[in-house]
Design an enzyme around this catalytic site. Structure first.
Site, PDB file in Angstrom:
ATOM      1  N   CYS A 235       5.493   4.127  -1.093  1.00 10.48           N
ATOM      2  CA  CYS A 235       6.924   3.540  -1.054  1.00 10.48           C
ATOM      3  C   CYS A 235       7.890   4.313  -1.635  1.00 10.48           C
ATOM      4  O   CYS A 235       9.009   4.512  -0.978  1.00 10.48           O
ATOM      5  CB  CYS A 235       6.778   1.985  -1.738  1.00 10.48           C
ATOM      6  N   HIS A 282       7.583  -1.651  -6.300  1.00 14.65           N
ATOM      7  CA  HIS A 282       7.581  -1.409  -4.673  1.00 14.65           C
ATOM      8  C   HIS A 282       9.048  -1.239  -4.322  1.00 14.65           C
ATOM      9  O   HIS A 282      10.167  -1.755  -5.026  1.00 14.65           O
ATOM     10  CB  HIS A 282       7.242  -2.530  -3.880  1.00 14.65           C
ATOM     11  N   HIS A 294      10.108   0.377   4.832  1.00 15.27           N
ATOM     12  CA  HIS A 294       9.263   0.689   3.700  1.00 15.27           C
ATOM     13  C   HIS A 294       7.786   0.875   4.134  1.00 15.27           C
ATOM     14  O   HIS A 294       7.326   0.549   5.239  1.00 15.27           O
ATOM     15  CB  HIS A 294       9.385  -0.810   2.713  1.00 15.27           C
TER      16      HIS A 294
END
Length: 319
Positions: A235, A282, A294
């Site tokens: 990420c 994240h 993402h």
């Protein structure tokens, strides 16, 4: 026939006569597709935390190595200067030892121009200057040596942390491998991919536009832990790479990226901004129209999702 054998035969006959059966051990049910997904998601969340911690340790280690190298670079010339000063003082000490104070005084009285007092003052000043110079170099060197020692200790500690995190990562990946076997049974494949993006990439100006286009072009690239491209991303590796293409530097860790960006409200979101999730575990890049791109988790690929795929932690603008 013995009494024991007679009793056993009677029990067998009785069991047959009345339909006596031994309960079978219940077979363990195979997990459903939904249960498998939940298990994989849970394990992936744990893995992502470990990966992000691993990334942070790597960033800290790079910083410490750079600082240690800077100290070593400064120490080299300083040590050379100190050696020259030490040699000069040593030479003066040797001359004084061989000739003695009186001989030195006679030499000064017999030779040179100017008064005796002037010549004695010059020698005394030279000695004091040299001593002060050596003392200054020694103190400076000691400060640098102390700093380098601290940096060496920190570097060793961080290296140990990286190794520890790597061990934890291997365990999670091992657990995921087992879950992927179950997922392959359920879905026919251990991994899924959305494929590359074939739609129209929105037009965004400036550096943010470069980052957004990069993110769109990365769709379909597999999630790879601790990777920042081009063949895989995690990420924070994806957001790092997208903004690197736009000329901006971000650390390879979601929490550290949060510390570097300007914090903004949701109403101020613009394409290129970063959206953080899962307690800073994240991060994705906002591309407009309520969407983020993402790198989700192991077994999946970079994809376009709703900004509310999870509850956002916060929003940041790259400076």
């Amino acid at each position: 026939m013995s009494p024991a054998r007679t009793l056993l035969r009677a029990l067998v006959l009785l069991g047959v006569g009345i339909g006596l059966t031994v309960p079978a051990v219940a077979a363990q049910a195979e997990p459903s597709a939904s249960e498998l997904t939940q298990q994989i998601n849970k394990a992936s969340t744990e893995l992502e935390k470990i990966v992000e911690a691993y990334n942070k340790a790597g960033e800290d280690l790079k910083t410490t190595k750079a600082a240690a190298q800077a100290v070593a670079t400064k120490l080299g010339p300083l040590e050379q200067e100190l050696a020259v000063a030490d040699a000069e003082v040593g030479r003066m000490a040797a001359v004084a030892y061989r000739s003695g104070r009186l001989a030195n005084a006679n030499a000064l009285l017999e030779g040179g121009t100017g008064s005796v007092v002037d010549r004695l003052g010059v020698l005394d000043k030279l000695a004091r200057d040299r001593q002060a110079q050596v003392a200054g170099f020694t103190a400076t060197q000691q400060r640098y040596l102390d700093e380098k020692s601290k940096l060496d200790i920190a570097q060793a500690k961080q290296t140990a942390q990286v190794n520890e995190l790597a061990t934890g990562k291997k365990k999670i990946e091992s657990d995921l491998a087992k879950l992927y076997e179950m997922r392959e049974k359920a879905y026919g494949s251990a991994t899924t991919s959305s494929g590359s993006y074939t739609g129209t990439i929105p037009s965004v100006s400036g550096q943010a536009g470069v980052a957004v286009r990069f993110a769109y072009n990365a769709i379909g690239t597999p999630y790879v832990w601790a990777a920042e491209g081009p063949n895989g991303y995690d990420c924070s590796g994806l957001t790092l790479a997208a903004w690197r293409a736009a000329g901006k530097t971000l650390p390879h860790n979601a929490a550290m990226q949060w510390d570097k960006v300007a914090h903004i409200g949701r109403g101020s979101l613009q394409p290129g901004d970063l959206v953080f999730y899962s307690g800073l575990g994240h991060v994705g890049i906002y591309v407009g129209s309520g969407k983020v791109i993402h790198a989700p988790q192991a077994g999946e690929s970079v994809k376009l999702s709703s900004v509310d795929m999870m509850t956002p932690y916060g929003y940041g603008r790259v400076r």
